[in-house]
Design a protein around this motif. Structure first.
Motif, short mmCIF file in Angstrom:
data_model
loop_
_atom_site.label_atom_id
_atom_site.label_comp_id
_atom_site.label_asym_id
_atom_site.label_seq_id
_atom_site.Cartn_x
_atom_site.Cartn_y
_atom_site.Cartn_z
N LEU B 246 32.95 19.08 -16.87
CA LEU B 246 32.58 20.17 -15.96
C LEU B 246 31.11 20.04 -15.57
O LEU B 246 30.74 20.27 -14.42
CB LEU B 246 32.84 21.53 -16.62
CG LEU B 246 34.31 21.92 -16.81
CD1 LEU B 246 34.43 23.26 -17.53
CD2 LEU B 246 35.04 21.96 -15.47
N LEU B 247 30.29 19.62 -16.53
CA LEU B 247 28.87 19.43 -16.23
C LEU B 247 28.68 18.23 -15.29
O LEU B 247 27.81 18.25 -14.41
CB LEU B 247 28.06 19.24 -17.52
CG LEU B 247 27.89 20.53 -18.34
CD1 LEU B 247 27.33 20.22 -19.73
CD2 LEU B 247 26.98 21.52 -17.62
N VAL B 248 29.51 17.21 -15.47
CA VAL B 248 29.45 16.07 -14.54
C VAL B 248 29.83 16.54 -13.13
O VAL B 248 29.18 16.21 -12.14
CB VAL B 248 30.40 14.93 -14.99
CG1 VAL B 248 30.53 13.87 -13.90
CG2 VAL B 248 29.89 14.31 -16.29
N ALA B 249 30.88 17.37 -13.06
CA ALA B 249 31.31 17.90 -11.76
C ALA B 249 30.19 18.72 -11.13
O ALA B 249 29.89 18.59 -9.93
CB ALA B 249 32.57 18.75 -11.93
N PHE B 250 29.54 19.56 -11.94
CA PHE B 250 28.41 20.34 -11.43
C PHE B 250 27.32 19.41 -10.89
O PHE B 250 26.80 19.61 -9.79
CB PHE B 250 27.82 21.25 -12.52
CG PHE B 250 26.44 21.73 -12.18
CD1 PHE B 250 26.27 22.77 -11.28
CD2 PHE B 250 25.32 21.12 -12.71
CE1 PHE B 250 25.00 23.21 -10.92
CE2 PHE B 250 24.04 21.54 -12.36
CZ PHE B 250 23.88 22.59 -11.47
N ALA B 251 26.99 18.38 -11.68
CA ALA B 251 25.91 17.47 -11.29
C ALA B 251 26.25 16.78 -9.96
O ALA B 251 25.37 16.61 -9.10
CB ALA B 251 25.65 16.44 -12.39
N LEU B 252 27.51 16.40 -9.78
CA LEU B 252 27.90 15.72 -8.54
C LEU B 252 27.75 16.66 -7.34
O LEU B 252 27.20 16.27 -6.30
CB LEU B 252 29.36 15.22 -8.64
CG LEU B 252 29.58 14.07 -9.62
CD1 LEU B 252 31.07 13.73 -9.71
CD2 LEU B 252 28.78 12.84 -9.18
N VAL B 253 28.22 17.90 -7.48
CA VAL B 253 28.10 18.86 -6.39
C VAL B 253 26.63 19.17 -6.13
O VAL B 253 26.18 19.24 -4.98
CB VAL B 253 28.89 20.16 -6.72
CG1 VAL B 253 28.63 21.23 -5.66
CG2 VAL B 253 30.38 19.86 -6.82
N HIS B 254 25.89 19.34 -7.21
CA HIS B 254 24.46 19.65 -7.12
C HIS B 254 23.72 18.56 -6.33
O HIS B 254 22.97 18.86 -5.40
CB HIS B 254 23.92 19.74 -8.56
CG HIS B 254 22.46 20.04 -8.67
ND1 HIS B 254 21.89 21.21 -8.21
CD2 HIS B 254 21.43 19.33 -9.22
CE1 HIS B 254 20.59 21.20 -8.46
NE2 HIS B 254 20.28 20.06 -9.08
N VAL B 255 23.97 17.31 -6.68
CA VAL B 255 23.31 16.21 -5.99
C VAL B 255 23.78 16.13 -4.54
O VAL B 255 22.98 15.89 -3.62
CB VAL B 255 23.55 14.87 -6.73
CG1 VAL B 255 23.08 13.69 -5.89
CG2 VAL B 255 22.84 14.88 -8.08
N ALA B 256 25.05 16.39 -4.30
CA ALA B 256 25.56 16.38 -2.93
C ALA B 256 24.86 17.45 -2.10
O ALA B 256 24.45 17.20 -0.95
CB ALA B 256 27.08 16.62 -2.93
N MET B 257 24.67 18.63 -2.68
CA MET B 257 23.99 19.72 -1.96
C MET B 257 22.53 19.37 -1.69
O MET B 257 21.99 19.68 -0.62
CB MET B 257 24.07 21.02 -2.78
CG MET B 257 25.47 21.60 -2.86
SD MET B 257 26.06 22.09 -1.23
CE MET B 257 27.75 21.59 -1.30
N VAL B 258 21.89 18.72 -2.66
CA VAL B 258 20.50 18.29 -2.49
C VAL B 258 20.40 17.36 -1.29
O VAL B 258 19.53 17.50 -0.43
CB VAL B 258 19.99 17.58 -3.77
CG1 VAL B 258 18.73 16.78 -3.48
CG2 VAL B 258 19.71 18.61 -4.86
N ILE B 259 21.33 16.42 -1.21
CA ILE B 259 21.30 15.44 -0.12
C ILE B 259 21.59 16.11 1.22
O ILE B 259 20.90 15.88 2.21
CB ILE B 259 22.30 14.30 -0.41
CG1 ILE B 259 21.81 13.50 -1.62
CG2 ILE B 259 22.49 13.41 0.81
CD1 ILE B 259 22.82 12.50 -2.15
#
Lengths: 248, 284
Positions: B246-259
């Protein structure tokens, strides 16, 4: 130091990290983590805390036999073929009264029975019922001499010749040695301990992981240091890189 | 000859204002967390590889894991990687369970070397790395928590206001259309950011740390409620694994939003603290 560790960690991420993992200084640094973990875990849980004990209904239908399950050792096989009638537990080292005890001697002593969970370092757990002599009782009879700091268990089995040619051995500190749940078990699930699970005698150290709980015990030795034994790290798996303190 | 001159109003609309978005403690603890979580994930997958199966309850029912990754022999005699999830078998050859080593030889490994620390199989080394970064992660997290509570960072920047919550449905739609707050609205975290950061900081991370504690036989002796909380040691191990992903999923979405919402601006703000917003010149 922190900065160096972080830089090394970062380098590890980028370069595939195996070189960093195998760097002696990195290994030494990481070994300090084990000291912190041991100190803090002992501090917050206290010396007398008891491992959870379970009702009989929770006993695993199939308790996994791990490591050696049938020692490839002629002397051991001779003992096993005679139901360990000739086996003697040798208690020595830094003790006032060395002793050689038969299985009947041990069975005649006060015993403790406990249903506890066995946690393997690999990640799995099984619950079993163990009956045996508290190690503390034996050590009180033998009387530890000044300087005795660790109790070493010498075993009959060689685990894997490709990894190490030394026989299995383990060591624990005195806090665990005199803990009420630390027993030398001769019965498992109301049956004499099977060869698969360490006959005739195995150690139970309920607040640590399975590799501390030596099977096929032949000799118990009180020592001031384990540097001179085996690879010097206090146990078979410790010599192969595992932590001596296996409380997590 | 009609060249459009930029009007005064247009110039005002393009006013760039540099704001100070992240304090130094937030920036440092953020990047320490990034390093720790990466190391914890990769060394954790190595540890998982030692017994790539999950169970519920206190003990392992070896014949009926809830989840497992392994190598099986297919009817045609070939080996294949297989994921088992609640009795469903999924062929994962080449990805999980059975991959190729650097020399091209088939490798019987649940998670492949590129995902693990170390790359070679070593439960002992994986554990040393896991516990080192676990300590760093927890100490770093406690430092962040104390700072955030004392400085009111939690209430000022993370806890959503009533107005934020009323805006929640609209914010979901805006994010789905990849339209992010601009101007004055970009000065503060939007409601979805607030809620997701709160869930990560106050739910997911405490859960994964406590589940880690519950796997320790010594801590179970001192704090038996850890086992009650998760319903047993093997359940705790399963929860630990699920929350990691779940934390990996958060990190992926988080980085996608940053980009998607301005990578350089976002990245700079988490390094130097400075974040540029475009306002209509309506600042007081």
């Amino acid at each position: 130091m922190k900065r160096r560790q972080l830089l090394l960690a970062g380098a590890g991420l980028l370069s595939g990290c195996d070189k960093v993992v195998q760097d002696p200084q990195v290994r030494t640094t990481l070994a300090h983590t084990e000291d912190i973990t041991r100190t803090v875990q002992r501090l917050v849980t206290g010396p007398a805390s008891l491992a959870p004990e379970y009702p009989a209904a929770d006993i695993s239908p199939a308790f996994k036999g791990n490591g050696t399950v049938d020692p490839d050792d002629d002397d051991y096989q001779d003992l096993a073929s005679n139901h360990f009638k000739d086996w003697r537990l040798d208690i020595g080292g830094l003790v006032e009264h060395p002793a050689k005890l038969s299985l009947d001697d041990l069975r005649a002593m006060p015993s403790r029975t406990q249903i506890t969970r066995h946690d393997c370092v690999e990640g799995w757990s099984c619950i079993g019922k163990w009956k045996g002599v508290p190690l503390g009782t034996l050590l009180q009879q033998a009387v530890l001499r000044q300087g005795a700091t660790y109790i070493v268990f010498h075993c009959a089995d060689r685990l894997d010749e490709s990894l190490s040619s030394e026989k299995y051995y383990e060591s624990i500190g005195l806090e665990d040695a005199f803990h009420p749940q630390t027993i030398l078990a001769y019965d498992m699930n109301d049956q004499p301990l099977s060869v698969r699970h360490g006959a005739p005698l195995r150690l139970r150290v309920e607040r640590q992981l399975g590799y501390k709980m030596a099977k096929y015990i032949m000799r118990i030795e009180a020592v001031s240091s384990f540097r001179h034994i085996g690879g010097g790290k206090g146990g078979y798996w410790e010599d192969l890189g595992y932590a001596w303190y296996a409380g997590i | 000859m009609s060249m459009v001159q930029p009007s005064a109003a247009d110039t005002a609309a393009e006013t760039r204002v540099t704001t100070y978005r992240h304090g130094v403690v937030v920036r440092i603890t953020h990047w320490v967390s990034v390093i720790c979580m990466t190391m914890l994930l990769m060394s954790g997958l190595m540890i998982f590889n030692a017994h790539p199966a999950l169970y519920w309850g206190n003990i392992s029912d070896f014949d009926h894991p809830a989840f497992s990754i392994g190598t099986v022999r297919a009817p045609d005699g070939h080996f294949q990687g297989q994921m088992l999830l609640f009795g469903h078998r999924i062929n994962t050859t080449g990805v999980l369970g059975l991959t190729k080593a650097a020399d091209g030889q088939p490798l019987d490994r649940a998670f492949p070397p590129w995902m693990t620390i170390p790359r070679y199989y070593s439960l002992a080394d994986g554990r040393h790395w896991h516990f080192f970064f676990a300590w760093l992660f927890v100490l770093n997290g406690l430092f962040y928590l104390v700072y955030s509570l004392l400085s009111r960072h939690v209430w000022r920047d993370l806890v959503p206001s009533r107005g934020d919550l009323r805006h929640l449905p609209a914010s979901v739609v805006e994010h789905a259309r990849l339209r992010f707050p601009r101007g004055e609205a970009a000065r503060r975290y939007n409601v979805l950011q607030r809620l997701s950061y709160l869930v990560v900081i106050f739910v997911l991370i405490p859960t994964i740390v406590l589940a880690g504690f519950a796997m320790s036989p010594r801590l179970d002796a001192g704090f038996p409620w850890l086992l009650t909380l998760f319903g047993g040691r093997q359940s705790a191990r399963t929860v630990h694994f699920i929350v990691a992903w779940l934390l990996v999923a958060f990190a992926l979405v988080h980085v996608a939003m940053v980009i998607l919402s301005g990578p350089w601006n976002n990245l700079r703000s988490m390094i130097t603290g400075r974040y540029v917003i475009k306002t209509n010149g309506e600042r007081e």
